[in-house]
Design a protein around this motif. Sequence first.
Motif, PDB file in Angstrom:
ATOM      1  N   VAL A   1       0.811  -1.226   0.000  1.00 51.72           N
ATOM      2  CA  VAL A   1       0.000   0.000   0.000  1.00 51.72           C
ATOM      3  C   VAL A   1       0.845   1.277   0.000  1.00 51.72           C
ATOM      4  O   VAL A   1       0.519   2.232  -0.729  1.00 51.72           O
TER       5      VAL A   1
ATOM      6  N   ARG B   1       0.238   4.227  -2.638  1.00 51.64           N
ATOM      7  CA  ARG B   1      -0.109   5.581  -2.202  1.00 51.64           C
ATOM      8  C   ARG B   1       0.791   6.620  -2.871  1.00 51.64           C
ATOM      9  O   ARG B   1       0.344   7.713  -3.206  1.00 51.64           O
ATOM     10  N   LYS B   2       2.044   6.257  -3.083  1.00 50.18           N
ATOM     11  CA  LYS B   2       2.968   7.179  -3.757  1.00 50.18           C
ATOM     12  C   LYS B   2       2.479   7.541  -5.159  1.00 50.18           C
ATOM     13  O   LYS B   2       2.609   8.684  -5.601  1.00 50.18           O
TER      14      LYS B   2
ATOM     15  N   LYS C   1      -0.654   7.239  -6.071  1.00 44.17           N
ATOM     16  CA  LYS C   1      -2.039   7.680  -5.912  1.00 44.17           C
ATOM     17  C   LYS C   1      -3.037   6.822  -6.680  1.00 44.17           C
ATOM     18  O   LYS C   1      -4.068   7.296  -7.157  1.00 44.17           O
ATOM     19  N   SER C   2      -2.730   5.536  -6.789  1.00 46.40           N
ATOM     20  CA  SER C   2      -3.673   4.615  -7.441  1.00 46.40           C
ATOM     21  C   SER C   2      -3.215   3.180  -7.198  1.00 46.40           C
ATOM     22  O   SER C   2      -2.054   2.925  -6.861  1.00 46.40           O
TER      23      SER C   2
ATOM     24  N   LEU D   1      -8.957   2.770   2.280  1.00 50.03           N
ATOM     25  CA  LEU D   1      -8.079   3.195   1.195  1.00 50.03           C
ATOM     26  C   LEU D   1      -8.769   3.986   0.089  1.00 50.03           C
ATOM     27  O   LEU D   1      -8.114   4.410  -0.863  1.00 50.03           O
ATOM     28  N   HIS D   2     -10.068   4.201   0.204  1.00 50.71           N
ATOM     29  CA  HIS D   2     -10.800   4.827  -0.913  1.00 50.71           C
ATOM     30  C   HIS D   2     -10.284   6.234  -1.202  1.00 50.71           C
ATOM     31  O   HIS D   2     -10.251   6.668  -2.361  1.00 50.71           O
ATOM     32  N   SER D   3      -9.844   6.967  -0.197  1.00 52.87           N
ATOM     33  CA  SER D   3      -9.376   8.337  -0.422  1.00 52.87           C
ATOM     34  C   SER D   3      -8.021   8.378  -1.115  1.00 52.87           C
ATOM     35  O   SER D   3      -7.583   9.433  -1.574  1.00 52.87           O
ATOM     36  N   ASN D   4      -7.351   7.215  -1.185  1.00 49.64           N
ATOM     37  CA  ASN D   4      -6.064   7.132  -1.889  1.00 49.64           C
ATOM     38  C   ASN D   4      -6.207   6.607  -3.313  1.00 49.64           C
ATOM     39  O   ASN D   4      -5.213   6.307  -3.970  1.00 49.64           O
ATOM     40  N   ASN D   5      -7.453   6.463  -3.771  1.00 47.69           N
ATOM     41  CA  ASN D   5      -7.730   5.930  -5.108  1.00 47.69           C
ATOM     42  C   ASN D   5      -7.173   4.506  -5.253  1.00 47.69           C
ATOM     43  O   ASN D   5      -6.708   4.118  -6.319  1.00 47.69           O
ATOM     44  N   ILE D   6      -7.229   3.743  -4.166  1.00 43.77           N
ATOM     45  CA  ILE D   6      -6.835   2.334  -4.185  1.00 43.77           C
ATOM     46  C   ILE D   6      -8.103   1.500  -4.052  1.00 43.77           C
ATOM     47  O   ILE D   6      -8.793   1.573  -3.030  1.00 43.77           O
TER      48      ILE D   6
END
Length: 266
Positions: A116, A120-121, A123-124, A163-168
């Motif tokens: 993860v 996150r780096k 952004k997807s 994780l939804h706010s990280n576009n994952i």
Amino acid sequence: MKDGRVVLITGCSTGIGRELCEVLFNAGHKVVATARNADSLKDLSASLKLFLDVTKEESIHEAINEVVSRFHKIDILVNNAGYSMRGALEEIDVKLARDMFDVNVFGIIQMVQAVVPEMRKQKSGKIINIGSISGKFTQPINGAYCASKFAVEALSDALRLELHSNNIQVTVIEPGPMNTNFFKTLDNNSNALTSDANSYYARFYESDASNMKKQKLAESKKAAKTISDIIMKGRLNARYQVAVPFSYNMITHFPDSLKEYILKNR
């Protein structure tokens, strides 16, 4: 994400993991195949083949570092590593059950914790957890395995919220019974117990074995193609059933009383 995505798959020695590697690699993606037995990957089509034990933190980080060093990112993580054991809860070897949970459940958590931060780096990312239809309804003599797959459902739901706010994106795949080495491994892990004629549950084990032989097993290649198509969707649903018999799908929707009546008679 564009074509040529970097896909890291655990548990690629046999079965769905192996077939999925072939499908995704042939579709032009950068597939990282991993397994505890690295020799089993020699003749597998993949961009990178690595030893990885999902129960060992050091092994996980060594593999992730190698992937990032080579490809600079991880677009998709497929948590496929897992296996089963069978037996009445009164009789199963608790150590063997712990070992199974270490792979089926805690292995997923450890992989997520390692991957993860990389997603996150950029952004997807996508996390695909391979669960089971046994994570939707429990069968007798299969309680420990079902519990591990129920846990996969819960982990997937929690991750999706976290994780939804990280576009994952996170989804869980719920396969039905398939024609792989899964049942051979199951027999190896359980046969000493389930073949014990002196067991209180001997007649249950005999009935269970008979019912398992009657199961119609889906082709793993076809299931892998279906899973590949799901993975590459732009927007993932929370869960997907793959190669699940109609009767199994129906029973997941029955009220508890009816569900238990059917399983008791079975």
